[in-house]
Design a protein around this motif. Structure first.
Motif, PDB file in Angstrom:
ATOM      1  N   GLN A  17       1.229  -1.135   0.185  1.00 26.11           N
ATOM      2  CA  GLN A  17      -0.387   0.245  -0.203  1.00 26.11           C
ATOM      3  C   GLN A  17       0.990   1.363  -0.382  1.00 26.11           C
ATOM      4  O   GLN A  17       1.049   1.881  -0.913  1.00 26.11           O
ATOM      5  CB  GLN A  17      -1.082  -0.020   1.209  1.00 26.11           C
ATOM      6  N   LYS A  18       2.087   1.452   0.513  1.00 25.69           N
ATOM      7  CA  LYS A  18       3.193   2.537   0.604  1.00 25.69           C
ATOM      8  C   LYS A  18       3.501   2.712  -0.308  1.00 25.69           C
ATOM      9  O   LYS A  18       3.289   3.834  -0.475  1.00 25.69           O
ATOM     10  CB  LYS A  18       3.654   2.319   1.642  1.00 25.69           C
ATOM     11  N   ARG A  19       3.648   1.541  -0.996  1.00 22.14           N
ATOM     12  CA  ARG A  19       4.654   1.908  -2.563  1.00 22.14           C
ATOM     13  C   ARG A  19       3.152   2.038  -3.836  1.00 22.14           C
ATOM     14  O   ARG A  19       4.294   2.415  -4.475  1.00 22.14           O
ATOM     15  CB  ARG A  19       5.062  -0.015  -2.487  1.00 22.14           C
ATOM     16  N   GLY A  20       2.563   1.356  -3.206  1.00 21.24           N
ATOM     17  CA  GLY A  20       1.283   2.202  -4.577  1.00 21.24           C
ATOM     18  C   GLY A  20       1.023   0.720  -5.564  1.00 21.24           C
ATOM     19  O   GLY A  20       0.672   1.049  -6.120  1.00 21.24           O
ATOM     20  N   GLN A  21       1.861  -0.499  -5.099  1.00 22.63           N
ATOM     21  CA  GLN A  21       1.597  -1.375  -5.794  1.00 22.63           C
ATOM     22  C   GLN A  21       0.194  -1.958  -5.292  1.00 22.63           C
ATOM     23  O   GLN A  21      -0.303  -2.605  -4.944  1.00 22.63           O
ATOM     24  CB  GLN A  21       2.740  -2.520  -5.192  1.00 22.63           C
ATOM     25  N   GLN A  22      -0.153  -2.688  -6.980  1.00 26.63           N
ATOM     26  CA  GLN A  22      -1.352  -3.442  -7.201  1.00 26.63           C
ATOM     27  C   GLN A  22      -1.247  -4.811  -6.770  1.00 26.63           C
ATOM     28  O   GLN A  22      -0.894  -4.939  -6.584  1.00 26.63           O
ATOM     29  CB  GLN A  22      -2.078  -3.056  -8.431  1.00 26.63           C
ATOM     30  N   THR A  23      -2.520  -5.157  -5.915  1.00 22.63           N
ATOM     31  CA  THR A  23      -2.529  -5.874  -4.889  1.00 22.63           C
ATOM     32  C   THR A  23      -4.223  -6.609  -5.247  1.00 22.63           C
ATOM     33  O   THR A  23      -4.670  -5.821  -5.738  1.00 22.63           O
ATOM     34  CB  THR A  23      -2.527  -6.138  -3.445  1.00 22.63           C
TER      35      THR A  23
ATOM     36  N   TRP B  53       2.787 -10.850 -12.351  1.00 20.92           N
ATOM     37  CA  TRP B  53       1.531 -10.890 -11.824  1.00 20.92           C
ATOM     38  C   TRP B  53       2.529 -12.300 -10.423  1.00 20.92           C
ATOM     39  O   TRP B  53       2.780 -13.245 -11.340  1.00 20.92           O
ATOM     40  CB  TRP B  53       0.352 -11.254 -11.350  1.00 20.92           C
ATOM     41  N   THR B  54       2.818 -11.646  -9.224  1.00 18.54           N
ATOM     42  CA  THR B  54       2.502 -13.162  -8.083  1.00 18.54           C
ATOM     43  C   THR B  54       1.638 -13.649  -6.908  1.00 18.54           C
ATOM     44  O   THR B  54       1.242 -12.709  -7.335  1.00 18.54           O
ATOM     45  CB  THR B  54       3.657 -13.121  -7.586  1.00 18.54           C
ATOM     46  N   PHE B  55       1.660 -14.065  -7.172  1.00 16.12           N
ATOM     47  CA  PHE B  55       0.333 -15.231  -6.610  1.00 16.12           C
ATOM     48  C   PHE B  55       0.220 -16.798  -5.316  1.00 16.12           C
ATOM     49  O   PHE B  55       1.108 -17.009  -5.242  1.00 16.12           O
ATOM     50  CB  PHE B  55      -1.438 -15.910  -7.498  1.00 16.12           C
ATOM     51  N   MET B  56      -0.478 -15.880  -4.420  1.00 15.46           N
ATOM     52  CA  MET B  56       0.396 -16.667  -2.718  1.00 15.46           C
ATOM     53  C   MET B  56      -0.777 -17.217  -2.179  1.00 15.46           C
ATOM     54  O   MET B  56      -1.693 -16.842  -2.338  1.00 15.46           O
ATOM     55  CB  MET B  56       1.176 -15.859  -1.702  1.00 15.46           C
ATOM     56  N   LEU B  57      -0.320 -18.954  -2.636  1.00 14.38           N
ATOM     57  CA  LEU B  57      -1.665 -19.914  -2.257  1.00 14.38           C
ATOM     58  C   LEU B  57      -1.738 -19.731  -0.108  1.00 14.38           C
ATOM     59  O   LEU B  57      -0.591 -20.151  -0.253  1.00 14.38           O
ATOM     60  CB  LEU B  57      -1.411 -20.850  -2.859  1.00 14.38           C
ATOM     61  N   PHE B  58      -2.946 -20.176   0.244  1.00 11.41           N
ATOM     62  CA  PHE B  58      -2.604 -20.618   1.677  1.00 11.41           C
ATOM     63  C   PHE B  58      -3.723 -21.912   1.557  1.00 11.41           C
ATOM     64  O   PHE B  58      -4.343 -22.398   1.052  1.00 11.41           O
ATOM     65  CB  PHE B  58      -3.177 -20.021   2.419  1.00 11.41           C
ATOM     66  N   LEU B  59      -2.455 -22.789   1.227  1.00 11.54           N
ATOM     67  CA  LEU B  59      -3.995 -24.416   1.758  1.00 11.54           C
ATOM     68  C   LEU B  59      -3.822 -24.919   3.029  1.00 11.54           C
ATOM     69  O   LEU B  59      -2.772 -24.712   4.027  1.00 11.54           O
ATOM     70  CB  LEU B  59      -2.796 -25.424   0.771  1.00 11.54           C
TER      71      LEU B  59
ATOM     72  N   ALA C 291      -6.738 -20.259   0.927  1.00 12.83           N
ATOM     73  CA  ALA C 291      -7.075 -18.142   0.282  1.00 12.83           C
ATOM     74  C   ALA C 291      -5.816 -18.005  -0.517  1.00 12.83           C
ATOM     75  O   ALA C 291      -4.891 -19.037  -0.497  1.00 12.83           O
ATOM     76  CB  ALA C 291      -6.661 -17.101   1.857  1.00 12.83           C
ATOM     77  N   CYS C 292      -6.467 -17.220  -1.404  1.00 15.19           N
ATOM     78  CA  CYS C 292      -5.042 -17.057  -2.776  1.00 15.19           C
ATOM     79  C   CYS C 292      -5.359 -15.104  -2.368  1.00 15.19           C
ATOM     80  O   CYS C 292      -5.900 -14.592  -2.228  1.00 15.19           O
ATOM     81  CB  CYS C 292      -5.861 -17.493  -3.461  1.00 15.19           C
ATOM     82  N   ALA C 293      -4.024 -14.653  -2.899  1.00 16.63           N
ATOM     83  CA  ALA C 293      -3.237 -13.348  -2.798  1.00 16.63           C
ATOM     84  C   ALA C 293      -2.544 -12.778  -4.071  1.00 16.63           C
ATOM     85  O   ALA C 293      -1.673 -14.035  -4.137  1.00 16.63           O
ATOM     86  CB  ALA C 293      -2.856 -12.458  -1.698  1.00 16.63           C
ATOM     87  N   GLY C 294      -2.462 -12.060  -4.830  1.00 15.71           N
ATOM     88  CA  GLY C 294      -2.004 -11.548  -6.079  1.00 15.71           C
ATOM     89  C   GLY C 294      -1.251 -10.195  -5.574  1.00 15.71           C
ATOM     90  O   GLY C 294      -1.303  -9.446  -4.654  1.00 15.71           O
ATOM     91  N   VAL C 295       0.055 -10.375  -5.900  1.00 12.67           N
ATOM     92  CA  VAL C 295       0.957  -8.619  -6.282  1.00 12.67           C
ATOM     93  C   VAL C 295       1.434  -8.716  -7.528  1.00 12.67           C
ATOM     94  O   VAL C 295       2.059  -9.791  -7.908  1.00 12.67           O
ATOM     95  CB  VAL C 295       1.852  -8.518  -5.135  1.00 12.67           C
ATOM     96  N   ALA C 296       1.354  -7.431  -8.107  1.00 15.33           N
ATOM     97  CA  ALA C 296       2.081  -7.291  -9.317  1.00 15.33           C
ATOM     98  C   ALA C 296       3.057  -6.963  -9.314  1.00 15.33           C
ATOM     99  O   ALA C 296       3.377  -6.507  -8.395  1.00 15.33           O
ATOM    100  CB  ALA C 296       0.705  -6.032 -10.470  1.00 15.33           C
TER     101      ALA C 296
ATOM    102  N   SER D 205      -0.693  -0.267 -13.593  1.00 12.08           N
ATOM    103  CA  SER D 205      -1.399  -0.491 -14.945  1.00 12.08           C
ATOM    104  C   SER D 205      -1.569  -2.045 -14.796  1.00 12.08           C
ATOM    105  O   SER D 205      -3.446  -2.266 -15.841  1.00 12.08           O
ATOM    106  CB  SER D 205      -0.947   0.590 -16.115  1.00 12.08           C
ATOM    107  N   ALA D 206      -0.963  -2.369 -14.454  1.00 11.08           N
ATOM    108  CA  ALA D 206      -1.079  -4.347 -15.029  1.00 11.08           C
ATOM    109  C   ALA D 206      -2.151  -4.992 -14.449  1.00 11.08           C
ATOM    110  O   ALA D 206      -2.696  -4.484 -13.227  1.00 11.08           O
ATOM    111  CB  ALA D 206      -0.236  -5.001 -14.770  1.00 11.08           C
ATOM    112  N   GLU D 207      -3.462  -5.199 -14.957  1.00 13.95           N
ATOM    113  CA  GLU D 207      -4.325  -5.791 -14.314  1.00 13.95           C
ATOM    114  C   GLU D 207      -5.315  -7.000 -14.073  1.00 13.95           C
ATOM    115  O   GLU D 207      -5.782  -6.817 -15.417  1.00 13.95           O
ATOM    116  CB  GLU D 207      -5.795  -4.624 -13.890  1.00 13.95           C
ATOM    117  N   PRO D 208      -5.529  -7.753 -12.924  1.00  9.56           N
ATOM    118  CA  PRO D 208      -6.319  -8.738 -13.227  1.00  9.56           C
ATOM    119  C   PRO D 208      -7.538  -7.899 -12.559  1.00  9.56           C
ATOM    120  O   PRO D 208      -8.476  -8.804 -12.553  1.00  9.56           O
ATOM    121  CB  PRO D 208      -5.995 -10.182 -12.537  1.00  9.56           C
ATOM    122  N   GLY D 209      -7.127  -7.340 -11.906  1.00  3.13           N
ATOM    123  CA  GLY D 209      -8.007  -6.651 -10.158  1.00  3.13           C
ATOM    124  C   GLY D 209      -8.065  -5.363  -9.643  1.00  3.13           C
ATOM    125  O   GLY D 209      -6.626  -5.780  -9.908  1.00  3.13           O
ATOM    126  N   SER D 210      -8.333  -5.368  -8.639  1.00  4.24           N
ATOM    127  CA  SER D 210      -7.618  -4.363  -7.416  1.00  4.24           C
ATOM    128  C   SER D 210      -8.582  -4.960  -5.990  1.00  4.24           C
ATOM    129  O   SER D 210      -8.631  -5.951  -6.011  1.00  4.24           O
ATOM    130  CB  SER D 210      -8.450  -3.051  -7.982  1.00  4.24           C
TER     131      SER D 210
END
Length: 123
Positions: free
Chosen positions: A54-60, A90-96, A105-110, A115-120
């Motif tokens: 959030q501080k960097r403005g990096q899309q997640t 994108w990198t996606f972290m998975l929690f199994l 759960a799953c989370a993504g970080v651009a 400007s690269a987007e699969p979503g916000s």
């Protein structure tokens, strides 16, 4: 675990699961590590990563939701996985779960410009 096994486990746990499944099917690389970690420990780590992005403005994508899910799971053992999109955008972290038979759960970080987007980021 096979690519198909993992793709089948990526449902609608968080909004990042669909894009993670698409990245996996499109040839992204993946790994699921063997050693489970208490969910609360992961929640703390990823809460800090959320603040940094959030501080960097990096899309997640669904990072806040993943932190909430991990916080609720408390001391439950969790295995961590990762999917890197083939284009490395994108990198996606998975929690199994501990047996790696279900994605919690799953989370993504651009990894590129915002400007690269699969979503916000959304829960």
């Amino acid at each position: 675990m096979t690519r198909d096994d993992l793709a089948g486990m990526l449902g609608e746990q968080t909004t990042a699961c669909g894009p993670a499944r698409e990245a996996l099917i499109a040839g992204g690389t993946f790994v699921v590590w063997d050693n489970p970690v208490p969910a609360a420990q992961l929640a703390g780590i990823y809460r800090a990563r959320l603040r940094i992005t959030q501080k960097r403005g990096q899309q997640t994508l669904a990072l806040a939701a993943a932190v909430d899910i991990l916080s609720q799971a408390a001391e439950e053992p969790v295995r961590v996985g990762r999917i890197d999109a083939a284009d490395m955008s994108w990198t996606f972290m998975l929690f199994l779960n501990a047996s790696a038979t279900a994605v919690m759960a799953c989370a993504g970080v651009a990894r590129t410009a915002p400007s690269a987007e699969p979503g916000s980021d959304a829960k």
